[in-house]
Design a protein around this motif. Structure first.
Motif, PDB file in Angstrom:
ATOM      1  N   GLU A  17       0.507   5.854   0.851  1.00 23.63           N
ATOM      2  CA  GLU A  17       0.360   4.654   1.680  1.00 23.63           C
ATOM      3  C   GLU A  17       1.276   4.713   2.900  1.00 23.63           C
ATOM      4  O   GLU A  17       0.861   4.382   4.014  1.00 23.63           O
ATOM      5  CB  GLU A  17       0.606   3.410   0.835  1.00 23.63           C
ATOM      6  CG  GLU A  17      -0.543   3.170  -0.144  1.00 23.63           C
ATOM      7  CD  GLU A  17      -0.249   2.141  -1.218  1.00 23.63           C
ATOM      8  OE1 GLU A  17       0.736   1.375  -1.080  1.00 23.63           O
ATOM      9  OE2 GLU A  17      -1.008   2.110  -2.202  1.00 23.63           O
ATOM     10  N   LEU A  18       2.520   5.162   2.698  1.00 20.68           N
ATOM     11  CA  LEU A  18       3.436   5.293   3.831  1.00 20.68           C
ATOM     12  C   LEU A  18       2.935   6.376   4.789  1.00 20.68           C
ATOM     13  O   LEU A  18       2.939   6.185   6.012  1.00 20.68           O
ATOM     14  CB  LEU A  18       4.846   5.628   3.345  1.00 20.68           C
ATOM     15  CG  LEU A  18       5.942   5.556   4.401  1.00 20.68           C
ATOM     16  CD1 LEU A  18       7.273   5.251   3.749  1.00 20.68           C
ATOM     17  CD2 LEU A  18       6.047   6.809   5.216  1.00 20.68           C
ATOM     18  N   HIS A  19       2.477   7.496   4.249  1.00 20.72           N
ATOM     19  CA  HIS A  19       1.950   8.593   5.062  1.00 20.72           C
ATOM     20  C   HIS A  19       0.779   8.104   5.916  1.00 20.72           C
ATOM     21  O   HIS A  19       0.717   8.372   7.127  1.00 20.72           O
ATOM     22  CB  HIS A  19       1.513   9.732   4.134  1.00 20.72           C
ATOM     23  CG  HIS A  19       1.295  11.028   4.818  1.00 20.72           C
ATOM     24  ND1 HIS A  19       1.000  12.173   4.122  1.00 20.72           N
ATOM     25  CD2 HIS A  19       1.299  11.399   6.121  1.00 20.72           C
ATOM     26  CE1 HIS A  19       0.851  13.179   4.960  1.00 20.72           C
ATOM     27  NE2 HIS A  19       1.020  12.733   6.176  1.00 20.72           N
ATOM     28  N   ALA A  64       0.058   4.970   6.820  1.00 19.60           N
ATOM     29  CA  ALA A  64       0.541   4.015   7.822  1.00 19.60           C
ATOM     30  C   ALA A  64       1.216   4.743   8.981  1.00 19.60           C
ATOM     31  O   ALA A  64       1.027   4.383  10.152  1.00 19.60           O
ATOM     32  CB  ALA A  64       1.505   3.023   7.175  1.00 19.60           C
ATOM     33  N   SER A  65       1.977   5.778   8.667  1.00 20.28           N
ATOM     34  CA  SER A  65       2.652   6.550   9.700  1.00 20.28           C
ATOM     35  C   SER A  65       1.649   7.256  10.608  1.00 20.28           C
ATOM     36  O   SER A  65       1.775   7.223  11.838  1.00 20.28           O
ATOM     37  CB  SER A  65       3.584   7.571   9.039  1.00 20.28           C
ATOM     38  OG  SER A  65       4.217   8.373  10.003  1.00 20.28           O
ATOM     39  N   GLU A 100      12.653  -0.211  -1.769  1.00 20.55           N
ATOM     40  CA  GLU A 100      11.571   0.002  -0.806  1.00 20.55           C
ATOM     41  C   GLU A 100      11.593   1.434  -0.296  1.00 20.55           C
ATOM     42  O   GLU A 100      12.641   1.954   0.107  1.00 20.55           O
ATOM     43  CB  GLU A 100      11.698  -0.950   0.382  1.00 20.55           C
ATOM     44  CG  GLU A 100      10.583  -0.770   1.395  1.00 20.55           C
ATOM     45  CD  GLU A 100      10.738  -1.658   2.626  1.00 20.55           C
ATOM     46  OE1 GLU A 100       9.748  -1.769   3.363  1.00 20.55           O
ATOM     47  OE2 GLU A 100      11.826  -2.195   2.866  1.00 20.55           O
ATOM     48  N   LEU A 129      11.342   3.912   2.399  1.00 18.11           N
ATOM     49  CA  LEU A 129      11.470   3.861   3.852  1.00 18.11           C
ATOM     50  C   LEU A 129      10.999   5.139   4.532  1.00 18.11           C
ATOM     51  O   LEU A 129      10.700   5.138   5.724  1.00 18.11           O
ATOM     52  CB  LEU A 129      12.928   3.612   4.250  1.00 18.11           C
ATOM     53  CG  LEU A 129      13.534   2.289   3.818  1.00 18.11           C
ATOM     54  CD1 LEU A 129      14.977   2.199   4.298  1.00 18.11           C
ATOM     55  CD2 LEU A 129      12.714   1.120   4.336  1.00 18.11           C
ATOM     56  N   GLY A 130      10.958   6.241   3.780  1.00 17.56           N
ATOM     57  CA  GLY A 130      10.540   7.498   4.374  1.00 17.56           C
ATOM     58  C   GLY A 130      10.511   8.599   3.339  1.00 17.56           C
ATOM     59  O   GLY A 130      10.945   8.419   2.202  1.00 17.56           O
ATOM     60  N   HIS A 168       8.331  11.568   7.478  1.00 18.37           N
ATOM     61  CA  HIS A 168       7.784  10.279   7.922  1.00 18.37           C
ATOM     62  C   HIS A 168       8.746   9.146   7.600  1.00 18.37           C
ATOM     63  O   HIS A 168       9.331   9.122   6.514  1.00 18.37           O
ATOM     64  CB  HIS A 168       6.445   9.986   7.223  1.00 18.37           C
ATOM     65  CG  HIS A 168       5.374  10.948   7.589  1.00 18.37           C
ATOM     66  ND1 HIS A 168       4.605  10.801   8.719  1.00 18.37           N
ATOM     67  CD2 HIS A 168       4.957  12.092   6.995  1.00 18.37           C
ATOM     68  CE1 HIS A 168       3.753  11.808   8.798  1.00 18.37           C
ATOM     69  NE2 HIS A 168       3.947  12.604   7.765  1.00 18.37           N
ATOM     70  N   ARG A 193       8.753   4.860   7.531  1.00 22.05           N
ATOM     71  CA  ARG A 193       7.838   3.715   7.500  1.00 22.05           C
ATOM     72  C   ARG A 193       7.793   3.039   8.867  1.00 22.05           C
ATOM     73  O   ARG A 193       8.837   2.771   9.456  1.00 22.05           O
ATOM     74  CB  ARG A 193       8.306   2.712   6.443  1.00 22.05           C
ATOM     75  CG  ARG A 193       7.461   1.440   6.377  1.00 22.05           C
ATOM     76  CD  ARG A 193       7.892   0.512   5.253  1.00 22.05           C
ATOM     77  NE  ARG A 193       7.769   1.134   3.950  1.00 22.05           N
ATOM     78  CZ  ARG A 193       6.618   1.380   3.307  1.00 22.05           C
ATOM     79  NH1 ARG A 193       5.479   1.064   3.891  1.00 22.05           N
ATOM     80  NH2 ARG A 193       6.615   1.932   2.113  1.00 22.05           N
TER      81      ARG A 193
END
Length: 174
Positions: free
Chosen positions: A16-18, A20-21, A68, A70-71, A89, A91
């Motif tokens: 999900e973070l990947h 979004a990035s 959370e 963050l990266g 990456h 966030r």
């Protein structure tokens, strides 16, 4: 902020973070049909697979603060004797807080311990000017320029940046 080693249960949060990035960094580079279509499902498959069957000698580190994500950064030794920093990456919304710098220093320091004498390199799209500037500020040397061909049917120019073995690393802990 704490740097930890990823576990299999972290795959979906990483995906999900990947996603979004990439959606933030590549809005003007990747086709919209890809960014807004199959990207998240592809990232989930990729990270679930990488964590279920880790590459020997590789590592996936997370930057976490109060629970959370963050990266993250992922490293993998290659047959040519180098280590690729395949992903780095932060966030969206957490950039500018030192997350990327901490992860990069950690990755370089870890590589120096786990794979002494090996250069670390990465590939970054030329159009991702923010990332290019970040890598140059953090001592990366541009060592190649080529075109990256994506299996989804598009191609974009990219740079390769290298941190030679023995590059000084400050503030890294493993």
């Amino acid at each position: 902020m704490e740097i930890t080693i990823a576990a299999e249960h972290d795959a979906d949060a990483i995906a999900e973070l990947h996603t979004a990035s990439w959606r933030r960094a590549y809005t003007d580079l990747f086709p919209a049909w890809y960014l807004n279509g199959p990207l998240l499902a592809e990232r989930r498959r990729s990270w679930r697979g990488r964590l279920a069957e880790p590459v020997p000698g590789g590592a996936l580190f997370l930057a976490v603060e109060t629970g959370e994500l963050l990266g993250f950064t992922y490293l993998e030794p290659k047959a040519d004797g180098r280590v690729i920093l395949d992903n780095l990456h932060a966030r969206p919304g957490a950039t500018g807080r030192g997350v990327g710098g901490r992860l990069l220093r950690h990755a370089l320091g870890w590589t120096a311990q786990a794979h002494p004498g090996r250069d670390v390199y990465l590939e970054v799209l030329q159009g991702n000017t923010r990332a290019v500037a970040f890598y140059e500020r953090h001592g990366g040397r541009r060592t190649a320029s080529r075109v990256c061909h994506f299996e989804q049917g598009f191609a974009l120019p990219e740079f390769e940046y290298t941190w030679p073995a023995g590059t000084p690393v400050a503030d890294a802990s493993f």
